[in-house]
Enzyme design. Structure first.
Site, short mmCIF file in Angstrom:
data_model
loop_
_atom_site.label_atom_id
_atom_site.label_comp_id
_atom_site.label_asym_id
_atom_site.label_seq_id
_atom_site.Cartn_x
_atom_site.Cartn_y
_atom_site.Cartn_z
N LYS A 139 -12.89 10.79 -1.67
CA LYS A 139 -12.97 11.22 -0.28
C LYS A 139 -11.93 12.31 -0.01
O LYS A 139 -10.99 12.47 -0.76
CB LYS A 139 -12.66 9.99 0.58
CG LYS A 139 -13.03 10.03 2.01
CD LYS A 139 -12.80 8.64 2.58
CE LYS A 139 -12.40 8.67 4.04
NZ LYS A 139 -11.22 9.46 4.33
N GLY A 140 -12.14 13.06 1.06
CA GLY A 140 -11.19 14.11 1.40
C GLY A 140 -9.84 13.53 1.79
O GLY A 140 -9.76 12.50 2.44
N GLY A 141 -8.78 14.15 1.35
CA GLY A 141 -7.45 13.76 1.79
C GLY A 141 -6.83 12.56 1.09
O GLY A 141 -5.79 12.08 1.51
N VAL A 142 -7.46 12.07 0.02
CA VAL A 142 -6.88 10.90 -0.64
C VAL A 142 -5.84 11.27 -1.69
O VAL A 142 -5.14 10.43 -2.22
CB VAL A 142 -7.96 10.01 -1.32
CG1 VAL A 142 -8.83 9.35 -0.27
CG2 VAL A 142 -8.79 10.81 -2.29
N GLY A 143 -5.74 12.55 -1.98
CA GLY A 143 -4.74 12.98 -2.95
C GLY A 143 -5.32 13.30 -4.32
O GLY A 143 -4.67 13.10 -5.34
N LYS A 144 -6.55 13.81 -4.33
CA LYS A 144 -7.17 14.15 -5.61
C LYS A 144 -6.37 15.21 -6.34
O LYS A 144 -6.16 15.13 -7.54
CB LYS A 144 -8.59 14.70 -5.38
CG LYS A 144 -9.59 13.69 -4.95
CD LYS A 144 -10.96 14.31 -4.82
CE LYS A 144 -11.03 15.36 -3.75
NZ LYS A 144 -10.84 14.84 -2.40
N THR A 145 -5.94 16.22 -5.59
CA THR A 145 -5.23 17.33 -6.23
C THR A 145 -3.93 16.84 -6.87
O THR A 145 -3.63 17.18 -8.02
CB THR A 145 -4.93 18.43 -5.20
OG1 THR A 145 -6.14 18.78 -4.56
CG2 THR A 145 -4.35 19.64 -5.88
N THR A 146 -3.20 16.02 -6.14
CA THR A 146 -1.95 15.48 -6.68
C THR A 146 -2.21 14.72 -7.97
O THR A 146 -1.55 14.94 -8.99
CB THR A 146 -1.29 14.52 -5.66
OG1 THR A 146 -1.23 15.19 -4.41
CG2 THR A 146 0.08 14.12 -6.11
N ASP A 150 -10.54 23.53 -4.40
CA ASP A 150 -10.08 23.34 -3.04
C ASP A 150 -9.73 24.68 -2.42
O ASP A 150 -8.77 25.32 -2.84
CB ASP A 150 -8.84 22.44 -3.09
CG ASP A 150 -8.54 21.86 -1.74
OD1 ASP A 150 -9.08 22.41 -0.76
OD2 ASP A 150 -7.81 20.87 -1.67
#
Lengths: 324, 98
Positions: free
Chosen positions: A10-17, A39
């Site tokens: 989901k958006g904002g869960v910290g995928k990038t991190t 992103d």
């Protein structure tokens, strides 16, 4: 493990991190690693404090780690320009306008962004010889992950198109009376050639995703995230792509037992509900929970990224891709 | 002129007429029919490629738009045929010469 690793959620869960942390860990373990983000908010830039564009650049201070950021909008424009270029070479000036309208319409359809991203992903996978591992930080769940399941569908669809085209050319050839030139000829038909090329592309994408890719879903311990993850798991399963593991991010830290202020009570309650949810995940979800990452009070970058990486229980050893 | 020659000329003329008649009545309409069928299949092909021309959004038109530069003639005649065509029955009816 497979050379291509996808992180979704989901958006904002910290995928990038999580993707950056995992990529960092792979690089630290001696794999030449590339992290690819889609992103448009340029979070990878924020994580490594360094600007990236759509070609791989090495991350300063970390050996063996490259990063790139794909902007879907740029990709769509590039695709459009490429076709326009072809158009001006092939088509008479009077028809260009007519066809241009159709072209713009096709690039304004809701699926265009996803198609562009998908193209670029597959492109990166196809040209990944320089890397042992490519980590994809996908855009929020639905669209991208669903698209990853599309190659089979598109292959079949292109087959049907090619069949139609062949039938009509065949009929045109038969309709040419006596010495008349048929209006279309099968030999060297550019449309068929183009479709064939696309078919090969989808074929590669399908087999690479099935055999050389591992999928992980990042989630937060809240109801919405849980539901979305459940749907994503089902969705991927339907495409015969299985989720290898789940990453729970942004877990609330528990207060010390002697603290009893309002803040401490609040945290304690939250930790309790989150523990329950994690129990649910362990009990009901088939993919195992491979990491539980706590909330950080500041942005995750630098040393903090190493901390997060240490909490990820995902192996880093790579196998070479089977489809090249 | 010898009788044999006259018979020969007559036979040649007759043969030419018969071939013409056969071509006009049987083979030409047949070829025409095949050509029309080919056009119909082509129309279906282009419609499958660009359904968004009729307001049906298609996720694949992003990919099929790559074909546009090579479909100049087809695209033009496709549009023209669609404008011309009153109904499918009318189109099929054109194939018969009464």
């Amino acid at each position: 493990m497979e050379p291509f690793v996808f992180f979704g959620g989901k958006g904002g869960v910290g995928k990038t991190t999580v993707s950056c942390a995992y990529a960092l860990r792979c690089a630290r373990d001696g794999n030449r690693t590339l992290v690819v983000s889609t992103d448009p908010a340029h979070s990878v830039t924020d994580v490594f404090d360094q600007p990236f564009d759509d070609s791989p650049q090495s991350v300063e201070g970390i050996d063996g780690l490259d990063a790139m950021q794909i902007d879907p909008e740029d990709e769509v424009t590039r695709h459009l320009d490429e076709i326009r270029q072809d158009l001006s070479e092939q088509v008479s000036a009077s028809m260009v306008n007519e066809i241009n309208r159709q072209l713009e319409m096709a690039h304004g359809t809701p699926g265009a962004y996803e198609s562009a991203l998908f193209d670029r992903f597959v492109d990166v996978m196809r040209n990944a010889e320089a890397y042992d591992r490519v980590v994809f930080d996908t855009s929020p769940t639905g669209s991208t992950l669903r698209l990853l399941g599309l190659p089979d569908l598109l292959e079949g669809w292109i087959d049907r198109l090619m069949h139609k085209r062949r039938t009509s050319i065949d009929l045109f050839e038969k309709a040419a009376v006596g010495n008349n030139e048929p209006r279309r000829v099968m030999e060297g038909d550019p449309v068929l050639a183009r479709l064939q090329e696309r078919r090969g592309f989808f074929e590669f994408a399908g087999s690479a995703l099935h055999d050389d890719a591992a999928f992980f879903l990042v989630m937060n311990p809240d109801e919405l995230s849980l539901n979305e993850t459940r749907r994503a798991i089902d969705g991927l399963q339907e495409q015969d792509l299985s989720v290898r593991g789940l990453v729970a991010n942004k877990l609330t830290p528990s207060p010390d037992s002697d603290e009893n202020g309002r803040g401490a009570r609040y945290l304690r309650e939250r930790v309790e509900t989150e523990t329950e949810r994690l129990e649910t995940i362990r009990a009901e979800f088939r993919p195992p929970l491979v990491a539980e990452i706590g909330w950080r009070s500041s942005e995750v970058k630098g040393d903090l990224l190493d901390d997060v990486a240490a909490e990820l229980d995902i192996e880093t050893a790579t196998e070479p891709p089977t489809h090249v | 002129m010898e009788l044999a020659d006259r018979i020969e000329t007559f036979r040649e003329t007759l043969e030419e007429w018969l071939r013409g008649l056969y071509h006009g009545m049987i083979s030409h309409p047949a070829y025409e029919k095949i050509e029309k069928e080919a056009e119909d299949t082509e129309d279906a092909f282009i419609l499958a490629c660009f359904p968004d021309a009729f307001g049906i959004p298609s996720p694949v038109s992003y990919y099929t738009s790559e074909l546009l530069p090579y479909l100049e003639d087809e695209f033009e005649s496709w549009e023209r045929r669609l404008w011309d065509r009153d109904s499918y029955i009318e189109r099929k009816g054109q194939q018969y010469h009464f």
